[in-house]
Design an enzyme around this catalytic site. Structure first.
Site, PDB file in Angstrom:
ATOM      1  N   LYS A   1      43.486  37.022  40.932  1.00  0.00           N
ATOM      2  CA  LYS A   1      42.447  36.075  40.494  1.00  0.00           C
ATOM      3  C   LYS A   1      42.168  34.957  41.487  1.00  0.00           C
ATOM      4  O   LYS A   1      41.685  33.888  41.120  1.00  0.00           O
ATOM      5  CB  LYS A   1      42.760  35.474  39.104  1.00  0.00           C
ATOM      6  CG  LYS A   1      43.126  36.462  38.035  1.00  0.00           C
ATOM      7  CD  LYS A   1      42.271  37.710  38.034  1.00  0.00           C
ATOM      8  CE  LYS A   1      40.869  37.511  37.519  1.00  0.00           C
ATOM      9  NZ  LYS A   1      40.091  38.786  37.658  1.00  0.00           N
ATOM     10  N   SER A   2      42.452  35.225  42.748  1.00  0.00           N
ATOM     11  CA  SER A   2      42.244  34.196  43.776  1.00  0.00           C
ATOM     12  C   SER A   2      41.028  34.465  44.656  1.00  0.00           C
ATOM     13  O   SER A   2      40.778  33.718  45.606  1.00  0.00           O
ATOM     14  CB  SER A   2      43.489  34.107  44.666  1.00  0.00           C
ATOM     15  OG  SER A   2      44.620  33.800  43.901  1.00  0.00           O
TER      16      SER A   2
ATOM     17  N   ASN B   1      38.353  40.276  45.235  1.00  0.00           N
ATOM     18  CA  ASN B   1      37.152  41.128  45.295  1.00  0.00           C
ATOM     19  C   ASN B   1      36.062  40.510  46.170  1.00  0.00           C
ATOM     20  O   ASN B   1      35.334  41.215  46.866  1.00  0.00           O
ATOM     21  CB  ASN B   1      36.632  41.405  43.880  1.00  0.00           C
ATOM     22  CG  ASN B   1      37.517  42.386  43.157  1.00  0.00           C
ATOM     23  OD1 ASN B   1      37.257  43.574  43.132  1.00  0.00           O
ATOM     24  ND2 ASN B   1      38.622  41.907  42.589  1.00  0.00           N
TER      25      ASN B   1
ATOM     26  N   HIS C   1      48.323  42.747  46.245  1.00  0.00           N
ATOM     27  CA  HIS C   1      48.829  41.528  45.602  1.00  0.00           C
ATOM     28  C   HIS C   1      50.323  41.356  45.885  1.00  0.00           C
ATOM     29  O   HIS C   1      50.978  40.516  45.274  1.00  0.00           O
ATOM     30  CB  HIS C   1      48.648  41.607  44.076  1.00  0.00           C
ATOM     31  CG  HIS C   1      47.220  41.540  43.616  1.00  0.00           C
ATOM     32  ND1 HIS C   1      46.307  40.660  44.137  1.00  0.00           N
ATOM     33  CD2 HIS C   1      46.552  42.233  42.643  1.00  0.00           C
ATOM     34  CE1 HIS C   1      45.142  40.817  43.531  1.00  0.00           C
ATOM     35  NE2 HIS C   1      45.267  41.765  42.636  1.00  0.00           N
TER      36      HIS C   1
ATOM     37  N   ARG D   1      43.857  30.192  45.974  1.00  0.00           N
ATOM     38  CA  ARG D   1      42.905  29.466  45.112  1.00  0.00           C
ATOM     39  C   ARG D   1      43.657  28.397  44.333  1.00  0.00           C
ATOM     40  O   ARG D   1      44.854  28.591  44.018  1.00  0.00           O
ATOM     41  CB  ARG D   1      42.265  30.471  44.135  1.00  0.00           C
ATOM     42  CG  ARG D   1      41.166  29.896  43.283  1.00  0.00           C
ATOM     43  CD  ARG D   1      40.590  30.954  42.347  1.00  0.00           C
ATOM     44  NE  ARG D   1      39.364  30.495  41.725  1.00  0.00           N
ATOM     45  CZ  ARG D   1      38.697  31.149  40.788  1.00  0.00           C
ATOM     46  NH1 ARG D   1      39.128  32.328  40.368  1.00  0.00           N
ATOM     47  NH2 ARG D   1      37.578  30.654  40.272  1.00  0.00           N
TER      48      ARG D   1
ATOM     49  N   SER E   1      41.092  31.817  35.240  1.00  0.00           N
ATOM     50  CA  SER E   1      40.506  33.124  35.510  1.00  0.00           C
ATOM     51  C   SER E   1      41.364  34.238  34.880  1.00  0.00           C
ATOM     52  O   SER E   1      40.850  35.165  34.245  1.00  0.00           O
ATOM     53  CB  SER E   1      40.377  33.306  37.024  1.00  0.00           C
ATOM     54  OG  SER E   1      39.681  34.470  37.322  1.00  0.00           O
TER      55      SER E   1
ATOM     56  N   SER F   1      27.383  39.117  49.654  1.00  0.00           N
ATOM     57  CA  SER F   1      28.665  38.795  49.009  1.00  0.00           C
ATOM     58  C   SER F   1      28.555  37.538  48.146  1.00  0.00           C
ATOM     59  O   SER F   1      29.572  36.989  47.720  1.00  0.00           O
ATOM     60  CB  SER F   1      29.777  38.621  50.061  1.00  0.00           C
ATOM     61  OG  SER F   1      29.470  37.568  50.955  1.00  0.00           O
TER      62      SER F   1
ATOM     63  N   PHE G   1      27.885  35.421  44.744  1.00  0.00           N
ATOM     64  CA  PHE G   1      28.296  35.727  43.366  1.00  0.00           C
ATOM     65  C   PHE G   1      27.199  36.521  42.640  1.00  0.00           C
ATOM     66  O   PHE G   1      27.471  37.533  41.995  1.00  0.00           O
ATOM     67  CB  PHE G   1      28.622  34.429  42.606  1.00  0.00           C
ATOM     68  CG  PHE G   1      29.142  34.665  41.222  1.00  0.00           C
ATOM     69  CD1 PHE G   1      30.463  35.031  41.007  1.00  0.00           C
ATOM     70  CD2 PHE G   1      28.303  34.545  40.118  1.00  0.00           C
ATOM     71  CE1 PHE G   1      30.940  35.278  39.723  1.00  0.00           C
ATOM     72  CE2 PHE G   1      28.778  34.778  38.831  1.00  0.00           C
ATOM     73  CZ  PHE G   1      30.108  35.143  38.638  1.00  0.00           C
TER      74      PHE G   1
ATOM     75  N   GLY H   1      32.714  32.365  38.662  1.00  0.00           N
ATOM     76  CA  GLY H   1      32.670  32.232  40.118  1.00  0.00           C
ATOM     77  C   GLY H   1      32.486  30.806  40.608  1.00  0.00           C
ATOM     78  O   GLY H   1      31.725  30.566  41.543  1.00  0.00           O
TER      79      GLY H   1
HETATM   80  P1  A3P Z   1      36.419  33.478  37.627  1.00  0.00           P
HETATM   81  O1  A3P Z   1      37.153  34.211  36.575  1.00  0.00           O
HETATM   82  O2  A3P Z   1      36.879  32.051  37.762  1.00  0.00           O
HETATM   83  O3  A3P Z   1      34.932  33.568  37.506  1.00  0.00           O
HETATM   84  P2  A3P Z   1      40.007  38.454  41.911  1.00  0.00           P
HETATM   85  O4  A3P Z   1      38.967  39.220  42.649  1.00  0.00           O
HETATM   86  O5  A3P Z   1      41.151  38.009  42.777  1.00  0.00           O
HETATM   87  O6  A3P Z   1      40.439  39.176  40.686  1.00  0.00           O
HETATM   88  O7  A3P Z   1      39.347  37.085  41.453  1.00  0.00           O
HETATM   89  C1  A3P Z   1      38.353  37.077  40.453  1.00  0.00           C
HETATM   90  C2  A3P Z   1      37.672  35.726  40.486  1.00  0.00           C
HETATM   91  O8  A3P Z   1      36.845  35.645  41.649  1.00  0.00           O
HETATM   92  C3  A3P Z   1      36.760  35.531  39.279  1.00  0.00           C
HETATM   93  O9  A3P Z   1      36.775  34.132  39.030  1.00  0.00           O
HETATM   94  C4  A3P Z   1      35.415  35.987  39.855  1.00  0.00           C
HETATM   95  O10 A3P Z   1      34.310  35.517  39.141  1.00  0.00           O
HETATM   96  C5  A3P Z   1      35.504  35.369  41.244  1.00  0.00           C
HETATM   97  N1  A3P Z   1      34.571  35.955  42.200  1.00  0.00           N
HETATM   98  C6  A3P Z   1      34.379  37.257  42.486  1.00  0.00           C
HETATM   99  N2  A3P Z   1      33.383  37.403  43.383  1.00  0.00           N
HETATM  100  C7  A3P Z   1      32.934  36.148  43.675  1.00  0.00           C
HETATM  101  C8  A3P Z   1      31.898  35.642  44.525  1.00  0.00           C
HETATM  102  N3  A3P Z   1      31.117  36.440  45.238  1.00  0.00           N
HETATM  103  N4  A3P Z   1      31.718  34.317  44.569  1.00  0.00           N
HETATM  104  C9  A3P Z   1      32.496  33.485  43.844  1.00  0.00           C
HETATM  105  N5  A3P Z   1      33.495  33.900  43.004  1.00  0.00           N
HETATM  106  C10 A3P Z   1      33.701  35.229  42.930  1.00  0.00           C
END
Ligand code: A3P
Length: 294
Positions: A51-52, A55, A106, A128, A136, A225, A227, A257
């Site tokens: 969750k940092s 993706n 991870h 993060r 998240s 890329s 959001f 995001g």
């Molecule tokens: P939130 O749940 O705070 O929205 P991971 O990919 O490590 O699982 O992290 C997921 C987090 O990254 C989610 O955060 C997701 O919305 C955010 N995220 C994914 N793509 C993003 C982008 N292009 N811009 C900003 N945040 C993004």
């Protein structure tokens, strides 16, 4: 075998101090990754605590690899482009990757392949603000089948502070990887820096990776890329997963995001308590993180 603590609804096991879900990981495969996996010199590893921004980084790295051309991100699901190599289900996917491979992980530092040490491979480690990681994760746990229902932010904070989460303690993860600070093969960046200066971050990433992109190609990486682009891209937003894996009636993977959403979830007391533990746990680390800036 451990049964269902830490909010997880599936059987778990401990491997070298870290909690793993039986469904996705195995002792054998983790040992293989650590001791036998062959790191190639041109590999790029996208490493995070969950969750940092994993993706987001996958998207940027794949776009940079392809000089800003979005074909791959529109045709290949995100988890196939850059699979998490420690998971059993993605094992076969590794052979299908084109070079340079962009591999997600991870894993904490102590479980990473030993063969990395003698290689020229590169690692991008994205961090993060841990309060936003908790938020998240809290929302993600409502939609991913691995977790039990949890409507309790306090419980999420406690689990996190106790390291009672997947991939163990966030503090240990960060501290472990920060030991590589100063190693020119490892690039450290934060979700908050990406938010504050997306384009500048892409330029820095290109420099680290030795990729020379034109201004237009960099613009394309940034645009594709963003959001909103990722949220609308069915190859990147995890919407193609079956509902028994990701229940999208309860939320979406591309949730908000933003940085600072913890302020909408933590009480003042929870935030103060978190800060106290944070300061204690981080005091031996000679680094100031972007999210700490006032
Ligand atoms: P939130 O749940 O705070 O929205 P991971 O990919 O490590 O699982 O992290 C997921 C987090 O990254 C989610 O955060 C997701 O919305 C955010 N995220 C994914 N793509 C993003 C982008 N292009 N811009 C900003 N945040 C993004």
């Amino acid at each position: 075998m451990l049964q269902s603590p830490a909010n997880m609804s599936f059987d778990q096991f401990m491997h070298k101090g870290i909690r793993f879900a039986q469904k996705f990981y195995s002792e054998d495969h983790l040992n293989f990754i650590e001791n036998e996996f062959e790191v190639f010199d041109d590999d790029v590893y996208n490493v995070t605590f969950p969750k940092s921004g994993t993706n987001w980084m996958i998207e940027m790295l794949n776009l940079i690899k392809n000089d800003g051309d979005p074909t791959i991100i529109h045709t290949v699901p995100i988890f196939e482009r850059s699979p998490w190599f420690e998971t059993v289900p993605f094992k076969d996917q590794m052979d299908k990757l084109t070079r340079p491979r962009i591999i997600s992980s991870h894993l904490p530092c102590h479980l990473f392949p030993k063969s990395f040490s003698k290689s020229k491979a590169k690692i991008v480690y994205t961090m993060r603000n841990p309060k936003d990681v908790i938020v998240s994760l809290y929302h993600f746990s409502k939609i991913l089948f691995l977790f039990q229902e949890n409507d309790n932010v306090q419980k999420s904070i406690e689990d996190f502070l106790e390291g009672n989460t997947m991939f163990g303690s966030w503090f240990d993860h960060i501290k472990g990887w920060m030991q590589m600070k100063g190693d020119s093969r490892v690039f450290f960046i934060t979700y908050e820096e990406l938010q504050k200066d997306h384009r500048g971050s892409v330029v820095r990433l290109c420099k680290f990776l030795g990729k020379e992109l034109t201004d237009a190609q960099i613009d394309s990486v940034v645009q594709h890329s963003s959001f909103s682009s990722m949220k609308d891209n069915k190859m990147s937003n995890w919407s193609q997963l079956p509902s028994d894996v990701l229940d999208q009636t309860k939320g979406s993977f591309m949730r908000k995001g933003v940085s600072g959403d913890w302020k909408n979830h933590f009480t003042v007391a929870q935030s103060e308590y978190f800060d106290k533990v944070y300061q204690e746990r981080m005091k031996d680390l000679d680094t100031s993180f972007f999210w700490e800036q006032k």
